[in-house]
Design an enzyme around this catalytic site. Structure first.
Site, PDB file in Angstrom:
ATOM      1  N   ASP A   1      42.799  36.547  41.465  1.00 56.67           N
ATOM      2  CA  ASP A   1      44.021  36.157  42.184  1.00 56.67           C
ATOM      3  C   ASP A   1      43.817  35.671  43.619  1.00 56.67           C
ATOM      4  O   ASP A   1      44.596  36.027  44.511  1.00 56.67           O
ATOM      5  CB  ASP A   1      45.018  37.326  42.191  1.00 56.67           C
ATOM      6  CG  ASP A   1      45.287  37.896  40.810  1.00 56.67           C
ATOM      7  OD1 ASP A   1      44.961  37.235  39.812  1.00 56.67           O
ATOM      8  OD2 ASP A   1      45.829  39.016  40.736  1.00 56.67           O
TER       9      ASP A   1
ATOM     10  N   CYS B   1      45.723  44.762  42.523  1.00 55.27           N
ATOM     11  CA  CYS B   1      45.142  44.113  41.352  1.00 55.27           C
ATOM     12  C   CYS B   1      43.664  44.449  41.162  1.00 55.27           C
ATOM     13  O   CYS B   1      43.216  44.678  40.034  1.00 55.27           O
ATOM     14  CB  CYS B   1      45.348  42.601  41.426  1.00 55.27           C
ATOM     15  SG  CYS B   1      47.101  42.130  41.343  1.00 55.27           S
TER      16      CYS B   1
ATOM     17  N   LYS C   1      48.221  35.438  34.508  1.00 55.24           N
ATOM     18  CA  LYS C   1      48.669  36.777  34.129  1.00 55.24           C
ATOM     19  C   LYS C   1      49.902  37.153  34.924  1.00 55.24           C
ATOM     20  O   LYS C   1      50.189  36.564  35.961  1.00 55.24           O
ATOM     21  CB  LYS C   1      47.548  37.802  34.357  1.00 55.24           C
ATOM     22  CG  LYS C   1      47.161  37.979  35.823  1.00 55.24           C
ATOM     23  CD  LYS C   1      45.964  38.915  35.961  1.00 55.24           C
ATOM     24  CE  LYS C   1      45.614  39.204  37.389  1.00 55.24           C
ATOM     25  NZ  LYS C   1      46.608  39.984  38.133  1.00 55.24           N
TER      26      LYS C   1
END
Length: 182
Positions: free
Chosen positions: A17, A111, A81
């Site tokens: 990410d 995350c 996601k």
């Protein structure tokens, strides 16, 4: 208990990410360093033949992978996601039988931590690259490192991981890895 050793044939790099809008919320100097270290991890992983997996959390809201990292990644297809953990069925499928997963990305306490925990729970060995993870606040990053360690992650740096897998100097891979970490 055998000592810890990274093995290129068992390892993969997971970039979690590192997206444009999320990067905009980070402290600039810390972001620049994390992007540089993640780029070095990508180049080193490629030199060693490791799969490189990239995730994007809700890209419609957080944007796509940061443009500077895209340059280092070259041709790649991110796995989208909405879960915080990047240990999704898609990522696990790409990992296949690789057990050692080098982790970079954002945010360390959300995350990255949840990914490390889920990878450990699935029988894999998460290896957190501490100089290639980031949170908006340094305290969250520091706590995230502790959470990852508590969940079973090994904590290394990009250089310690890459040179552990190399094992020796004087090879073509050594020259590529050395150039990547400069």
């Amino acid at each position: 208990m055998p000592s810890f050793r990274l093995k290129p044939e068992q390892a993969a790099l997971l970039v979690i990410d590192i997206q444009e809008r999320l990067c905009a919320a980070m402290e600039r100097d810390a972001l620049d360093r994390m992007l540089a270290r993640t780029g070095a991890a990508v180049e080193g992983a490629r030199a060693l033949g490791l799969p490189v997996i990239v995730t994007e959390q809700y890209p419609q809201g957080l944007g796509r992978t940061h443009s500077l990292l895209k340059l280092r990644l070259g041709d790649f297809k991110p796995l989208e996601k909405i879960e915080f953990s990047a240990a999704t069925p898609d990522v696990l499928a790409v990992l296949g039988d690789r057990k050692q997963v080098l982790l970079t990305g954002m945010e360390t306490h959300i995350c990255v931590f949840q990914t490390a925990r889920d990878l450990a729970d699935s029988g894999r060995e998460p290896c957190l690259l501490a100089d290639a993870v980031l949170s908006r606040a340094e305290e969250d990053r520091r706590v995230g490192l502790e959470l990852c360690r508590g969940a079973g992650a090994r904590v290394l740096t990009v250089e310690s991981a890459l040179f552990d897998m190399l094992g020796r100097a004087g090879t073509p891979e050594f020259k590529k890895v050395s150039a990547a970490v400069r």
